[in-house]
Design a protein around this motif. Structure first.
Motif, mmCIF file in Angstrom:
data_model
loop_
_atom_site.group_PDB
_atom_site.id
_atom_site.type_symbol
_atom_site.label_atom_id
_atom_site.label_comp_id
_atom_site.label_asym_id
_atom_site.label_seq_id
_atom_site.Cartn_x
_atom_site.Cartn_y
_atom_site.Cartn_z
ATOM 1 N N GLY A 1 -47.084 39.135 42.357
ATOM 2 C CA GLY A 1 -46.310 38.244 43.162
ATOM 3 C C GLY A 1 -46.227 39.458 44.257
ATOM 4 O O GLY A 1 -45.081 39.368 46.026
ATOM 5 N N THR B 1 -37.665 39.568 40.747
ATOM 6 C CA THR B 1 -38.986 40.227 41.303
ATOM 7 C C THR B 1 -39.863 41.084 40.832
ATOM 8 O O THR B 1 -40.411 41.701 41.623
ATOM 9 C CB THR B 1 -38.204 40.204 42.758
ATOM 10 N N HIS C 1 -40.969 40.706 48.070
ATOM 11 C CA HIS C 1 -40.469 39.295 48.336
ATOM 12 C C HIS C 1 -40.449 38.710 46.833
ATOM 13 O O HIS C 1 -40.730 38.777 46.177
ATOM 14 C CB HIS C 1 -41.690 39.101 49.227
ATOM 15 N N ARG C 2 -39.936 37.594 47.536
ATOM 16 C CA ARG C 2 -39.924 36.684 46.142
ATOM 17 C C ARG C 2 -40.629 35.709 45.718
ATOM 18 O O ARG C 2 -41.521 35.732 46.722
ATOM 19 C CB ARG C 2 -38.737 35.239 46.999
ATOM 20 N N LEU C 3 -40.875 35.453 44.461
ATOM 21 C CA LEU C 3 -42.306 35.542 43.839
ATOM 22 C C LEU C 3 -42.368 33.684 44.453
ATOM 23 O O LEU C 3 -41.669 33.064 44.854
ATOM 24 C CB LEU C 3 -41.879 34.612 42.153
ATOM 25 N N ASP C 4 -43.905 33.710 44.763
ATOM 26 C CA ASP C 4 -44.059 32.262 45.074
ATOM 27 C C ASP C 4 -44.580 31.622 44.570
ATOM 28 O O ASP C 4 -45.037 31.811 43.333
ATOM 29 C CB ASP C 4 -45.102 32.999 46.813
ATOM 30 N N GLU C 5 -45.226 30.406 45.205
ATOM 31 C CA GLU C 5 -45.418 29.300 44.456
ATOM 32 C C GLU C 5 -46.728 29.725 43.127
ATOM 33 O O GLU C 5 -46.547 29.804 41.782
ATOM 34 C CB GLU C 5 -46.186 27.756 45.028
ATOM 35 N N ASP D 1 -36.914 29.197 42.610
ATOM 36 C CA ASP D 1 -36.758 29.766 44.196
ATOM 37 C C ASP D 1 -37.143 31.502 44.011
ATOM 38 O O ASP D 1 -36.047 32.496 44.625
ATOM 39 C CB ASP D 1 -34.994 30.062 44.486
ATOM 40 N N GLY D 2 -37.889 31.582 43.815
ATOM 41 C CA GLY D 2 -38.431 32.640 43.510
ATOM 42 C C GLY D 2 -38.105 33.756 42.500
ATOM 43 O O GLY D 2 -38.807 34.966 42.469
#
Length: 241
Positions: A37, A68, A170-174, A207-208
């Motif tokens: 991520g 993160t 960044h927040r971790l994506d899907e 939520d990431g």
């Protein structure tokens, strides 16, 4: 691989979801390439990737949400360039801890070993404490890597910011979160006891935050679940837990 994602060889207990070592700790990455991520930083063209390739680190502030990979990136960064990793938490450390950290770094520098001083939640230090880092950073006694969930422009001294590069996580994506679940399943040796819809809901609920997700996954693996839970059953189970 979580966060902090985020290594050391897997400790004793790996493969046992109910063992003494938490799943998130067992899945910490073993190299920067394993961190998910944050490829915009750790990749070959990213700021951290370029530092590692050059073998030269500058002081940095890692700014991003919980879970993160800030702590893990700092530790792996030290390993990648052969520096000593010295962690501190601004929540639990005071002036005496800082003085000891700087004294130890000076001793190591005299022996030819540089120190990466990692300060978690660095914004928790007051202005005077933050100013205390400046002479050691300027002399090269330590390379400072601070981690914060707060906007550094408001939370940190301008003098300290002028000597450090701010890098945004960044927040971790899907896709990154899904990869963490797959790694957890490989570690435990079985599939998560949920349906496809429940799996998607579980990932969305994080939520990431990779660490939060792995803690939820560990809870599911530790429970005696006979039939896969659907999304509604999953929500009820985790809420009850």
């Amino acid at each position: 691989m979580a966060g902090d994602l985020f290594g050391d060889d897997a400790p004793a207990g790996a493969g046992d979801a109910t063992g003494p070592v938490p799943l998130a700790e067992r899945l910490r990455p073993r190299s920067l390439a394993d961190v998910v991520g944050q490829e915009h930083l750790t990749g070959a063209e990213g700021a951290i990737g370029r530092m590692v390739a050059a073998g030269q680190l500058s002081s940095i502030i890692l700014w991003g949400p919980p879970g993160t990979g800030k702590t893990t990136i700092a530790r792996l960064l030290a390993e990648a360039v052969g520096m000593r990793f010295a962690p501190l938490s601004a929540v639990f450390s005071g002036v005496a801890d800082l003085k000891k950290a700087f004294a130890d770094a000076e001793k190591m520098a005299a022996a030819g070993k540089r120190t990466l001083l990692f300060v978690d939640e660095i914004h928790r230090f007051n202005r005077a404490q933050q100013d205390g880092f400046l002479p050691f950073v300027e002399r090269g006694t330590v390379v400072l890597v601070g981690a914060t969930t707060e906007n550094p422009s408001f939370a940190l001294n301008a003098a300290l910011l002028s000597r450090a590069q701010v890098l945004v996580l960044h927040r971790l994506d899907e896709a990154a979160l899904a990869l963490l679940v797959e790694r957890a399943e490989a570690d435990v040796g079985r599939s998560l006891p949920v349906t496809a819809d429940a799996r998607a809901a579980l990932i969305a609920s994080a939520d990431g935050d990779g660490r939060f997700l792995l803690n939820q996954v560990e809870t599911l693996f530790a429970a005696a679940i006979a039939d896969p839970l659907d999304a509604a059953q999953l929500a009820q189970f985790l809420h009850r837990r």
